[in-house]
Design a protein around this motif. Structure first.
Motif, PDB file in Angstrom:
ATOM      1  N   ALA A 211     -56.179   1.892 -45.399  1.00 11.04           N
ATOM      2  CA  ALA A 211     -55.638   0.892 -44.482  1.00 11.04           C
ATOM      3  C   ALA A 211     -55.667   1.405 -43.040  1.00 11.04           C
ATOM      4  N   GLU A 215     -57.966  -0.282 -40.100  1.00 11.74           N
ATOM      5  CA  GLU A 215     -57.378  -0.858 -38.891  1.00 11.74           C
ATOM      6  C   GLU A 215     -57.975  -0.220 -37.638  1.00 11.74           C
ATOM      7  N   ASP A 218     -61.254  -1.669 -36.756  1.00  9.17           N
ATOM      8  CA  ASP A 218     -61.222  -3.128 -36.547  1.00  9.17           C
ATOM      9  C   ASP A 218     -61.702  -3.915 -37.757  1.00  9.17           C
ATOM     10  N   ASP A 219     -61.286  -3.480 -38.933  1.00  8.40           N
ATOM     11  CA  ASP A 219     -61.619  -4.200 -40.160  1.00  8.40           C
ATOM     12  C   ASP A 219     -60.308  -4.685 -40.780  1.00  8.40           C
ATOM     13  N   ALA A 220     -59.767  -5.747 -40.211  1.00  8.33           N
ATOM     14  CA  ALA A 220     -58.478  -6.270 -40.671  1.00  8.33           C
ATOM     15  C   ALA A 220     -58.498  -6.688 -42.140  1.00  8.33           C
ATOM     16  N   ALA A 223     -58.032  -3.648 -44.258  1.00  5.09           N
ATOM     17  CA  ALA A 223     -56.681  -3.110 -44.116  1.00  5.09           C
ATOM     18  C   ALA A 223     -55.677  -3.950 -44.908  1.00  5.09           C
ATOM     19  N   LEU A 224     -55.788  -5.271 -44.816  1.00  2.73           N
ATOM     20  CA  LEU A 224     -54.908  -6.158 -45.579  1.00  2.73           C
ATOM     21  C   LEU A 224     -55.076  -5.934 -47.081  1.00  2.73           C
ATOM     22  N   GLN A 244     -46.287  -3.753 -42.677  1.00  2.00           N
ATOM     23  CA  GLN A 244     -47.662  -3.577 -42.205  1.00  2.00           C
ATOM     24  C   GLN A 244     -48.479  -4.848 -42.432  1.00  2.00           C
ATOM     25  N   ARG A 247     -47.472  -7.355 -39.758  1.00  2.00           N
ATOM     26  CA  ARG A 247     -48.055  -7.004 -38.462  1.00  2.00           C
ATOM     27  C   ARG A 247     -49.530  -7.386 -38.388  1.00  2.00           C
ATOM     28  N   LEU A 248     -50.278  -7.073 -39.468  1.00  2.00           N
ATOM     29  CA  LEU A 248     -51.709  -7.374 -39.496  1.00  2.00           C
ATOM     30  C   LEU A 248     -51.969  -8.878 -39.573  1.00  2.00           C
ATOM     31  N   LYS A 251     -51.641 -10.467 -36.258  1.00  2.00           N
ATOM     32  CA  LYS A 251     -52.821 -10.221 -35.433  1.00  2.00           C
ATOM     33  C   LYS A 251     -53.960 -11.177 -35.781  1.00  2.00           C
ATOM     34  N   THR A 252     -54.056 -11.530 -37.057  1.00  2.30           N
ATOM     35  CA  THR A 252     -55.141 -12.427 -37.477  1.00  2.30           C
ATOM     36  C   THR A 252     -54.795 -13.895 -37.249  1.00  2.30           C
TER      37      THR A 252
END
Length: 289
Positions: A211, A215, A218-220, A223-224, A244, A247-248, A251-252
């Motif tokens: 994760a 992140e 830049d591979d959301a 990470a999710l 976490q 938060r992610l 961002k998306t």
């Protein structure tokens, strides 16, 4: 050990058949076996005389054995287990390529925490047998000497050599992941985390590393996925994973899902300040036009 050697010998037969007859022939043999033909019939159909095949394979195996660390002396030095480092060094002057004595000397230096001195026999072992990627590989011990001497660059280079020789050394890959974090080398961390998951897919720490690496690169989605997988493993601190994810997801732009994850984090840990702040930020964004 006999059973293990039998499996190794079988794998060597497969290598020999591919090298001499090619992969398509091996596939045809497997097809014949699949329809009920005996192994001897299938082999004779494509490789000819079984007597000749046995003879040629024996020659192939012997040649492979001769190519195995040809300069190394594998004989038993018959030295007592408590032989001192000084006596081992003296004995090795007359038998410089004795692999077992070199290992014994390295072990003696390790016991005395003489890290610099241990490097000499370990490097000699690697010189004699550079393809040793086994569980007791000298690469792992050499890397430990560099770690004890705070030489992270040499430690990492040594472990990378070991990782290239074996696919399942979790100790080496775990340490490489730790060194990648220190160096903030996120592509490397992701590579090592992926390899570790291929070996042991139920290690929670590896999903955290994945994760983190995802992140930072830049591979959301990755990470999710990693945090969700960690939650499925019933972690000790589920509040962190929910936070976490919140938060992610914020961002998306998935605010509804982010809010749900923030609330789940606070359900686990009501005084979790970071999750409280995240929830407030999510609510503000949801209310803004």
């Amino acid at each position: 050990l006999h059973l293990q050697f039998a499996y190794y010998e079988s794998s060597l037969v497969v290598e020999y058949l591919i090298e001499k007859y090619g992969l398509p022939i091996l596939k045809r043999i497997l097809v014949d076996l699949g329809v009920g033909m005996s192994i001897n019939q299938a082999l004779a159909r494509y490789a000819g005389s079984l007597d000749a095949l046995d003879r040629e394979f024996a020659e192939y195996a012997i040649q492979r054995a001769k190519q195995f660390a040809p300069q190394a002396d594998w004989s038993d030095p018959n030295l007592p287990a408590n032989t001192s480092a000084a006596d081992l060094i003296n004995w090795l002057r007359e038998h410089p390529n004795n692999y077992r004595a070199l290992r014994q000397l390295a072990s003696r230096h390790f016991g005395e925490r003489a890290w610099s001195e241990a490097q000499t026999p370990l490097k000699k072992m690697i010189e004699l047998y550079p393809d040793d990627g086994g569980a007791d590989s000298p690469y792992l011990s050499l890397a430990q000497t560099y770690r004890e001497l705070a030489d992270g660059k040499s430690e990492r280079a040594t472990l990378e050599k070991l990782a290239a020789l074996t696919a399942d050394n979790t100790e080496a890959l775990t340490r490489l992941a730790e060194l990648a974090i220190v160096a903030e080398d996120w592509p490397a961390l992701r590579k090592y985390a992926d390899r570790l998951l291929a070996i042991q897919p139920l290690r929670p720490a590896t999903y955290r590393w994945l994760a983190t690496a995802a992140e930072h690169t830049d591979d959301a989605p990755a990470a999710l996925s990693a945090w969700r997988a960690l939650l499925a493993l019933d972690p000790i601190d589920p509040a962190e994973a929910h936070y976490q994810l919140a938060r992610l997801l914020r961002k998306t732009g998935d605010l509804a899902a982010a809010k749900r994850q923030a609330l789940m984090a606070l359900e686990e840990a009501p005084r979790y300040r970071a999750a409280q702040r995240e929830l407030l930020a999510i609510v503000r964004e949801m209310k803004s036009p």
